[in-house]
Write an enzyme that holds these catalytic residues in place. Structure first.
Site, PDB file in Angstrom:
ATOM      1  N   TYR A 141      12.501 116.296  26.769  1.00 12.17           N
ATOM      2  CA  TYR A 141      12.156 116.103  25.365  1.00 12.17           C
ATOM      3  C   TYR A 141      10.782 115.445  25.196  1.00 12.17           C
ATOM      4  CZ  TYR A 141      17.076 117.129  24.334  1.00 12.17           C
ATOM      5  OH  TYR A 141      18.306 117.725  24.229  1.00 12.17           O
ATOM      6  N   LYS A 190      21.128 118.083  38.344  1.00 10.20           N
ATOM      7  CA  LYS A 190      21.119 119.490  38.765  1.00 10.20           C
ATOM      8  C   LYS A 190      20.255 119.549  40.023  1.00 10.20           C
ATOM      9  CE  LYS A 190      22.203 123.811  37.956  1.00 10.20           C
ATOM     10  NZ  LYS A 190      23.531 124.303  38.309  1.00 10.20           N
ATOM     11  N   ASP A 222      26.650 121.384  35.405  1.00 10.28           N
ATOM     12  CA  ASP A 222      27.534 122.496  35.000  1.00 10.28           C
ATOM     13  C   ASP A 222      28.988 122.169  35.342  1.00 10.28           C
ATOM     14  OD1 ASP A 222      26.452 122.563  37.537  1.00 10.28           O
ATOM     15  OD2 ASP A 222      26.163 124.723  37.635  1.00 10.28           O
ATOM     16  N   ASP A 246      22.387 114.511  25.970  1.00 11.48           N
ATOM     17  CA  ASP A 246      22.461 114.988  24.585  1.00 11.48           C
ATOM     18  C   ASP A 246      23.569 116.032  24.461  1.00 11.48           C
ATOM     19  OD1 ASP A 246      21.826 115.425  21.971  1.00 11.48           O
ATOM     20  OD2 ASP A 246      19.928 116.445  22.331  1.00 11.48           O
ATOM     21  N   ASP A 250      27.819 115.542  22.923  1.00 14.27           N
ATOM     22  CA  ASP A 250      28.370 116.351  21.822  1.00 14.27           C
ATOM     23  C   ASP A 250      29.660 117.020  22.294  1.00 14.27           C
ATOM     24  OD1 ASP A 250      26.287 115.792  20.051  1.00 14.27           O
ATOM     25  OD2 ASP A 250      26.186 117.868  19.343  1.00 14.27           O
TER      26      ASP A 250
END
Ligand code: NAD
Length: 356
Positions: A141, A190, A222, A246, A250
């Site tokens: 970001y 990852k 994942d 982020d 959620d």
């Protein structure tokens, strides 16, 4: 006297913050505390009223306050703006960066009474109690973004950067947090594909030597997405980089029944910022329908982390629990045999329980 900067923002932001303020005022009465609230524009509302999503005066107010409470920002009205002028990019990210808020703490707790509000089965979600420690001022970001013309179209680049010191400071916070809980940290990355994740993993392994009493487990993002839904009880503290955090938080909100239940604290600088995890929910804005509990639980985190008032914080959390146990619900967590309430009714019920 605590000086609080109030940034209601857009969409449901002002509605839910009014309820959080109501609850804080009740807390002030009960525990003889004094809060001075100063409101300032941010996000789309600030673009419309001052021409910039994060006016200098708003930033200044935040810097000199004891804590900041944010509602939510953004919405379709400002989606047409160039990327760098949109509320999220021009207000939310710089606000976090300029206040030095490198860590976002997001507790994901399923209240027993909301088990049926979760779309997942009771035997899977029961007992969920996770603390997400999300890195907040680095990663994808904040890295350089570029768009260039090439033959046949355009080429877009986002850059994912992490330094050792950025990983160390968030890693330490995760280990310290785990020491106060079940002494287990899952570090999500990852590392099979990303260089930044390999540095993340090596740094976490090195740090762990300072926290031998805490168990460290690495998990690919994942797999973590799947494990969160399959077996959420295996997690205690989850630490991860900005974008993974982020997305995963959620997803984790589903475990608690609704994103309207998830509070957060952004810490690391002199002044901390408290905000619900959800966005401005334009689809229900202005209808007195939004769940204010994430905002109310966010101010409970403020009392705990910024002002060291564990008792006042516990009292808010107990009041929220009682309201839910009595069957009062906003639409997002509505269940059979419960009573549907508006945003402001839920706020009133929490105040009643708090003062009872
Ligand atoms: P959102 O979180 O605003 O909404 C997602 C869904 O959850 C919607 O159906 C909404 O009605 C529901 N919801 C959210 N909060 C709720 C609440 N308190 N009570 C009941 N239902 C609730 O996410 P989105 O739709 O992806 O984004 C909308 C806008 O918010 C966008 O402009 C986005 O950029 C912005 N956003 C801001 C923040 C922030 O301010 N921190 C965070 C995320 C998204």
């Amino acid at each position: 006297m605590y000086n609080i900067a109030l940034l209601p923002g857009d969409g449901i932001g002002p509605e839910i913050l009014s309820e959080a303020v109501k609850v804080l005022q009740a807390c002030a009465k009960k525990f003889s505390l004094a809060f001075e609230f100063s409101e300032a524009p941010v996000g789309g509302f600030a673009i419309d009223s001052c021409g910039h999503a994060l006016p200098e005066e708003t930033l200044e107010l935040c810097r000199k306050s004891d804590a900041v409470i944010l509602g939510a920002i953004g919405g379709p009205k400002w989606d047409h703006l160039p990327a760098e002028q949109r509320p999220e990019a021009a207000a939310l990210l710089p606000l976090r960066k300029k206040l030095g808020l490198f860590a976002n703490l997001r507790p994901v707790i399923l209240y027993e009474t909301l088990i049926k509000a979760s779309p997942l089965k009771r035997e899977i979600v029961q007992g969920t109690d996770i603390l997400f420690v999300r890195e907040l001022t680095g990663g994808l970001y904040f890295g350089e973004k570029k768009r260039v013309e090439i033959a046949g179209g355009e080429k877009a680049t986002d850059t994912l950067i992490y330094t050792t010191s950025e990983i160390e400071r968030i890693g330490r916070l995760a280990f310290e947090s785990a020491r106060k809980r079940k002494k287990l940290v899952h570090s999500i990355d990852k590392a099979n594909v990303l260089e930044s994740s390999r540095l993340w993993r090596e740094t976490m392994n090195r740090l762990q030597k300072e926290y031998v009493d805490v168990k460290l487990i690495h998990m690919y993002v994942d797999n973590a997405a799947m494990q969160l839904i399959n077996h959420p009880r295996q997690f205690d503290v989850i630490v991860t980089e900005n974008m993974f955090g982020d997305i995963l938080t959620d997803q984790a909100s589903v475990l608690t029944g609704s994103i309207g239940m998830l509070a957060s604290a952004s810490i690391g600088g002199k002044v901390a910022l408290y905000e619900p995890v959800h966005g401005s929910a334009p689809d229900i804005a202005g209808q007195n329908k939004a769940n204010p509990l994430a905002a109310i639980l966010s101010v409970s985190l403020m009392l705990r982390y910024s002002f060291n008032h564990a008792k006042a914080s516990d009292t808010i959390e107990t009041a929220v629990l009682r309201v839910l146990e009595k069957g009062y619900r906003t639409a997002d967590i509505m269940q059979r045999e419960c009573r549907i309430c508006s945003t402001s009714e839920i706020g009133n019920h929490v105040v009643e329980e708090l003062l009872a």
